[in-house]
Design a protein around this motif. Structure first.
Motif, mmCIF file in Angstrom:
data_model
loop_
_atom_site.group_PDB
_atom_site.id
_atom_site.type_symbol
_atom_site.label_atom_id
_atom_site.label_comp_id
_atom_site.label_asym_id
_atom_site.label_seq_id
_atom_site.Cartn_x
_atom_site.Cartn_y
_atom_site.Cartn_z
ATOM 1 N N PRO A 58 0.901 -1.013 -0.075
ATOM 2 C CA PRO A 58 0.048 -0.028 -0.121
ATOM 3 C C PRO A 58 0.857 1.249 -0.092
ATOM 4 N N GLN A 59 1.788 1.288 0.744
ATOM 5 C CA GLN A 59 2.791 2.646 0.661
ATOM 6 C C GLN A 59 3.288 2.725 -0.646
ATOM 7 N N GLN A 60 3.805 1.796 -1.663
ATOM 8 C CA GLN A 60 4.415 1.826 -2.837
ATOM 9 C C GLN A 60 3.204 2.668 -3.563
ATOM 10 N N LEU A 61 2.050 1.921 -3.375
ATOM 11 C CA LEU A 61 0.774 2.526 -4.220
ATOM 12 C C LEU A 61 0.469 3.974 -3.955
ATOM 13 N N TYR A 62 0.438 4.406 -2.592
ATOM 14 C CA TYR A 62 0.105 5.674 -2.530
ATOM 15 C C TYR A 62 1.425 6.644 -2.835
ATOM 16 N N ARG A 63 2.649 6.206 -2.864
ATOM 17 C CA ARG A 63 3.801 7.082 -3.543
ATOM 18 C C ARG A 63 3.615 7.174 -5.080
ATOM 19 N N GLU A 64 3.117 6.034 -5.592
ATOM 20 C CA GLU A 64 3.101 6.145 -6.963
ATOM 21 C C GLU A 64 1.755 6.937 -7.441
ATOM 22 N N LEU A 65 0.654 6.792 -6.769
ATOM 23 C CA LEU A 65 -0.483 7.847 -6.929
ATOM 24 C C LEU A 65 -0.083 9.077 -6.890
ATOM 25 N N ASP A 66 0.850 9.549 -6.105
ATOM 26 C CA ASP A 66 1.283 10.949 -6.036
ATOM 27 C C ASP A 66 1.929 11.289 -7.004
ATOM 28 N N ARG A 67 2.897 10.470 -7.578
ATOM 29 C CA ARG A 67 3.658 10.598 -8.770
ATOM 30 C C ARG A 67 2.913 10.628 -9.974
ATOM 31 N N LEU A 68 2.061 9.842 -10.191
ATOM 32 C CA LEU A 68 0.956 9.963 -11.121
ATOM 33 C C LEU A 68 0.281 11.352 -11.370
ATOM 34 N N SER A 69 -0.281 11.490 -10.203
ATOM 35 C CA SER A 69 -1.124 12.756 -10.087
ATOM 36 C C SER A 69 -0.267 13.755 -10.536
ATOM 37 N N GLU A 70 0.917 14.138 -9.756
ATOM 38 C CA GLU A 70 1.930 15.166 -10.265
ATOM 39 C C GLU A 70 2.213 15.275 -11.858
ATOM 40 N N ALA A 71 2.084 14.028 -12.376
ATOM 41 C CA ALA A 71 2.607 14.157 -13.921
ATOM 42 C C ALA A 71 1.442 14.437 -14.771
ATOM 43 N N GLY A 72 0.265 14.582 -14.146
ATOM 44 C CA GLY A 72 -1.021 14.477 -15.005
ATOM 45 C C GLY A 72 -1.449 13.390 -15.569
ATOM 46 N N LEU A 73 -1.023 12.248 -15.087
ATOM 47 C CA LEU A 73 -1.508 10.860 -15.813
ATOM 48 C C LEU A 73 -2.689 10.479 -15.124
ATOM 49 N N ILE A 74 -3.116 10.943 -13.976
ATOM 50 C CA ILE A 74 -4.269 10.725 -13.142
ATOM 51 C C ILE A 74 -4.621 11.978 -12.602
ATOM 52 N N ALA A 75 -6.149 11.921 -12.324
ATOM 53 C CA ALA A 75 -6.641 13.241 -11.512
ATOM 54 C C ALA A 75 -7.052 12.737 -10.219
#
Length: 192
Positions: free
Chosen positions: A37-54
């Protein structure tokens, strides 16, 4: 492959919180990509910053607010580009295989227990996959589902995960039979 693409592919199922994604990874995606879960949350933050997810915040009564994520058009384009490239060959790193490789000089009884444990784990995963399969099929037969479902990717990866665990069971049975037969026919070694 990176966790990035596993998360983007998981979000094809629709809007999800980090908690929802962690559950999804545990049930279905884990048969081909593991993440904490920790890896997922970090990745979600990165993807959001990159504009790949909202991300948007959902206010909740009696519970902390939660963030839910959706795939953006940029994220969809990234997945299209990703699926167009050939994948790298699978590289297996399995500690149990090293233990089995060394069982002739190691603690064979312990290795047998490790194999049994792996088999129990496989049975548990097969049971979870079967529940997911029934949920996906929703009363349809497999051929109807594969012909008519909006998305078949999750079912196809589920089939692969199930086949992998079924093979783990077959292999485990064979290993246990071979080790039992060898133990019955090999004289006890003397200490050096």
């Amino acid at each position: 492959m990176s966790l990035k693409h596993a998360v983007l592919a998981a979000l094809l199922e629709g809007e999800a919180s980090g908690y929802d994604l962690a559950k999804l990874f545990d049930v279905s995606v884990a048969n081909f990509w593991a993440a904490t879960p920790q890896q997922l949350y970090r990745e979600l933050d990165r993807l959001s910053e990159a504009g790949l997810i909202a991300a948007r915040v959902v206010e909740q009564e009696r519970r902390p607010n939660k963030r839910v994520f959706t795939l953006t058009e940029a994220g969809r384009r990234d997945l299209v580009a990703y699926t167009s490239h050939p994948p790298k060959p699978t590289a297996v790193r399995d500690e149990l295989m090293v233990q089995v490789q060394a069982c002739d000089e190691g603690d064979t009884a312990a290795v047998r227990e490790h194999v049994r444990y792996r088999m129990e784990w496989a049975r548990g995963k097969i049971a979870r996959y079967e529940r997911l399969r029934e949920w996906l099929l929703d009363g349809r037969d497999e051929e109807t589902y594969l012909r008519e479902a909006e998305r078949v990717g999750p079912y196809l990866t589920l089939m692969r995960g199930r086949a992998f665990e079924e093979e783990n069971l077959r292999w485990g049975e064979r290993v246990l039979a071979v080790l039992a037969a060898r133990e019955a026919s090999v004289p006890v070694r003397q200490e050096r």
